[in-house]
Design an enzyme around this catalytic site. Structure first.
Site, PDB file in Angstrom:
ATOM      1  N   HIS B 201       1.070   4.123  11.285  1.00  0.00           N
ATOM      2  CA  HIS B 201       2.111   4.887  10.594  1.00  0.00           C
ATOM      3  C   HIS B 201       2.324   6.187  11.347  1.00  0.00           C
ATOM      4  CE1 HIS B 201       4.720   6.142   7.360  1.00  0.00           C
ATOM      5  NE2 HIS B 201       4.104   7.309   7.368  1.00  0.00           N
ATOM      6  N   GLY B 210       5.832   6.488   3.845  1.00  0.00           N
ATOM      7  CA  GLY B 210       7.184   5.946   3.663  1.00  0.00           C
ATOM      8  C   GLY B 210       8.068   6.129   4.881  1.00  0.00           C
ATOM      9  N   LEU B 236       1.986   0.786  -0.223  1.00  0.00           N
ATOM     10  CA  LEU B 236       2.547   1.163   1.074  1.00  0.00           C
ATOM     11  C   LEU B 236       1.861   2.410   1.672  1.00  0.00           C
ATOM     12  CD1 LEU B 236       4.827   0.550   3.129  1.00  0.00           C
ATOM     13  CD2 LEU B 236       6.212   2.231   1.910  1.00  0.00           C
ATOM     14  N   ASP B 237       1.423   2.286   2.907  1.00  0.00           N
ATOM     15  CA  ASP B 237       0.832   3.409   3.655  1.00  0.00           C
ATOM     16  C   ASP B 237      -0.368   4.023   2.951  1.00  0.00           C
ATOM     17  OD1 ASP B 237       2.790   3.080   5.604  1.00  0.00           O
ATOM     18  OD2 ASP B 237       4.155   4.482   4.640  1.00  0.00           O
ATOM     19  N   ALA B 238      -1.024   3.233   2.126  1.00  0.00           N
ATOM     20  CA  ALA B 238      -2.138   3.777   1.355  1.00  0.00           C
ATOM     21  C   ALA B 238      -3.452   3.053   1.621  1.00  0.00           C
ATOM     22  CB  ALA B 238      -1.811   3.732  -0.128  1.00  0.00           C
TER      23      ALA B 238
END
Lengths: 293, 293, 293, 293
Positions: B201, B210, B236-238
């Site tokens: 990311h 995000g 998401l992205d976690a």
């Protein structure tokens, strides 16, 4: 204010400008100083293309004929401000800004600032320290700076703020450093010191704004932690960022380790911001900063 | 699977363990290998005191008498797993994991991974590349890796996922690298590859999760930008963070500059995560990673 | 040379200046462009107080009346050069410099440069690659760049140099990048390309100049290793430094690990230097560089 | 010595080992403690493959039956030392080492160490400060630590050393921190405190060893400066490195700026080394360090 003379009577000034971008500004400004016998020692400029804003920082001295500062300011107003719709500030070198320190219970930033101050590293006056606790009184005593214990309770918040403002005004304070001050600063204080309150937040903003950032960082399992110094605005931990730095962590580190490592970051990042502010190297616009070299 | 023999018939294994922390584990495990003629080349352990979990990574070779791998696994189960309620994995050195790469339109991470692969830096097999665009086909051709263009539209998302899973299964893929793959990976794929999908990311998570993180970072006026590689989970992205790195930016940098600087971060941070995964140096628990040295 | 037009017929130029420091230069230069209808987009200046030298980098475009470049150069000479004893260079935007790459056996910097080139990240022409080995021919082929294998033996060193110079001249090369080229470049080549040969050295110079820096760093037990890009001068590894970066190491890392970690540093640090050079952001004096922002 | 009890009567020890590498050491050592009722809280080991040396750091507590420390040491000697030709040290947690500080005229490292000490960050005793100048007496007074001014002239060097040794011996000092002490420490002192004198050098060693490193770094035009903490050996600035860190500089920075930026590096890097030493996380061999996590 205390005036420290520079070289035998030489006037040295720092000019900060921002205005709508247009052709010819640099040329006009440099000619303005050149025609008045000024020697430009430093010039840095920046254009935010998207916002269409021009920024400049300029240092200039007058070796031969020393103008009156007030006269120079009047001329900037007449010859530059109007033509370019400039907002500007003109500082005379050798005039030390007056800085108040707010603390709570953590001492590392306070120790660091006072050590730098005593060593002559920070060219400021520090008329006093304010705290909502009496915990750090002994450090103030050690460094012989007046310490005002102003407790802040929900009930007496307004009264506390009043006392703070009285102190700030009566000592002609120029800017405030929140050296791990664990209270939310009120709008009234912020309005009185717009972009002149520097805070240190113990995270890499905007990650982990708010309370207990090291705990949140530990919980999230990040591999790098950080600290952020910024000007205080009404929205918590959302003001213009001055300086950030980070350090690596790993799974071997506990929250306690994060806090210990973070202390070093906090004090370094805060002191860098304070030094940039003192050197008039910061400008604020659109909730961001321009930091001149 | 391709087996690369180590030194003349020597078996070398890597054991990863986690279990509830209790007294005597290290002693038991090291004795276990010692008694079977194993020579411990490396041992690193970690205890999460708060969670009460014990982690260990151990490398061991068997110079004299080479046990059967299956026999060794059975013995770990009998003598260690039950006693300590261990979860464990045992890998044989020289067995290259099989890695699929997913890309969209950005090429820098793909170029970087394939260059490293061709140079022998990544000890993997790469049976294929999947993309929702045909943009990067020429790079796959250049490096002679099969490239499957599987468009992903809202309408045919399920069909696309089916094709992806078929490819992954038929090629016995061990783990997936999302090298700037700009689609959200579906729960079905995540379930099929738990903690075996690595994403990059382009921000310093949890800041700017995000879409469009560089734009958000520019907007916020940060002084440092970052990149984060993590295992993909449903949120998401976690997912658990494997590796992060940062680089300094200033007011002179535009969003375009952020993106250019970020590309270098992204490819380096992703490749480090891939190398750690290949070397079986990562363990996941509580949505965090233990990264062994 | 390939000319890429900017916006419909607009001339955009970059001016680099250095001269003895004196009062009025900035004012004169900015007025010079302003009077000719130029709009200054960027100005950065630096004064080396000790050496008494003034440096400036200025970007300017001419929206309304487009001057002839040759005419503009003549005017700089007449109106600025003589008065201030300036040394200066004036570049037209859109003219891509021509860059030759020299390599030996290591491929990571070559892969990285060519990937960036193919992605449009480097605004150059790359007419050819030269190598003293044929090892990396396949990468040149892969990226469709001509590759000249010019072996360099002690006996035929002069002949090799002759061949190199012929190639460089016949292709009108502007600057050379030594992408881990493991031969010492001769004075004749250096004289032909003064401050136009960029080398990457795999240490944090001036530590560990010369051969085998990673071995030396390992031997010394350092906790950080680095890479340095610099302009080549006659003294080995002692030319003006353009860019440096470092990464942490520890006792767990072997020489092989240093080399692997170093590869990433080398390629990033080299590409940053190449990009700065292409953007005309570097100036050299007193064996040091000024790197404009 | 001051003994700080841990949890109600629990003995907690740290064992440091190094010995020729061979099979079975980890198993033997962990079994040794397990059999005596010890619970291993932490184990980290390292093998220098090239040198064939094994290193281990182990923390262990005894919750149920508390052994005598002297008895435990005797058993290590009998059961482990002889079999493996170990060199080892066994420390009891809660016993604070006694640290002497040597300074000259620069105050930033002293301020930093004393602030950390007063905050409880450094678990040591500081019986006194020694200086060859009286410049920093007021800081010692401020923090209420005895300050011994022992001038060092060429003529009376031996006498000064004698006084220093007397102080060190009479206060049972365990290790010495040279907090920017600008005198060369004599072999006699080094012999008395082998790998127990920590120095901070204001450069990224081995670059710029010796005097005036910031001036040399400026002269060379480096883009990064550093600081190095190391154990003092007879060869100047060539002892085993404990910790290094760096910070970016550019052409805009003067030597004075290097010195100011360096101060922050120096104090942070020195304090990290001191903390590692206090936590018994450092081991020395072949003029290098193993730094445990």
């Amino acid at each position: 204010m205390l005036i420290l003379p520079g070289k035998q009577g030489i006037l040295k000034v720092t000019l900060l400008i921002h205005c709508p971008d247009q052709s010819g500004i640099i040329s006009s400004v440099t000619r303005f100083f050149h025609e008045r016998g000024g020697n430009i020692l430093y010039l840095d400029q920046h254009v935010d293309q998207e916002a269409g804003i021009f920024f400049m920082r300029l240092e200039c001295d007058f070796e031969e004929k020393r103008p009156q500062l007030s006269h120079l300011k009047a001329e900037v107003q007449t010859h530059l401000q109007e033509k370019y719709q400039m907002e500007w500030e003109l500082y005379e070198e050798g005039v030390k800004p007056r800085m108040a320190i707010f603390v709570s219970r953590y001492n590392h930033c306070l120790y660091d600032l006072l050590s730098r101050f005593r060593s002559g590293e920070l060219e400021v006056e520090i008329p006093f320290i304010v705290s909502n606790h009496d915990t750090l009184q002994h450090i103030a005593d050690q460094f012989e700076i007046p310490y005002h214990h102003i407790p802040v309770s929900r009930e007496f918040k307004a009264a506390a703020e009043e006392k703070q403002l009285d102190l700030l005004n009566s000592h002609a304070i120029d800017f405030i450093v929140l050296a791990r001050y664990m209270q939310i600063v009120t709008p009234r204080l912020i309005d009185a010191f717009p972009h002149r309150i520097i805070n240190i937040h113990h995270s890499f903003l905007p990650a982990f704004a708010g309370a207990k950032p090291y705990h949140a960082a530990f919980e999230r399992g990040v591999k790098i932690i950080g600290a952020t110094s910024h000007y205080v605005t009404e929205e918590l931990d959302a003001g213009p960022i001055i300086e950030q730095d980070v350090t690596a962590v790993s799974h071997v580190h506990t929250v306690k380790d994060f806090i210990a490592k973070g202390r070093d970051l906090e004090k370094i990042v805060l002191s860098r911001a304070v030094k940039l502010h003192i050197a008039r190297k910061t400008m604020v616009y659109n909730n961001k900063t321009v930091i001149f070299s």
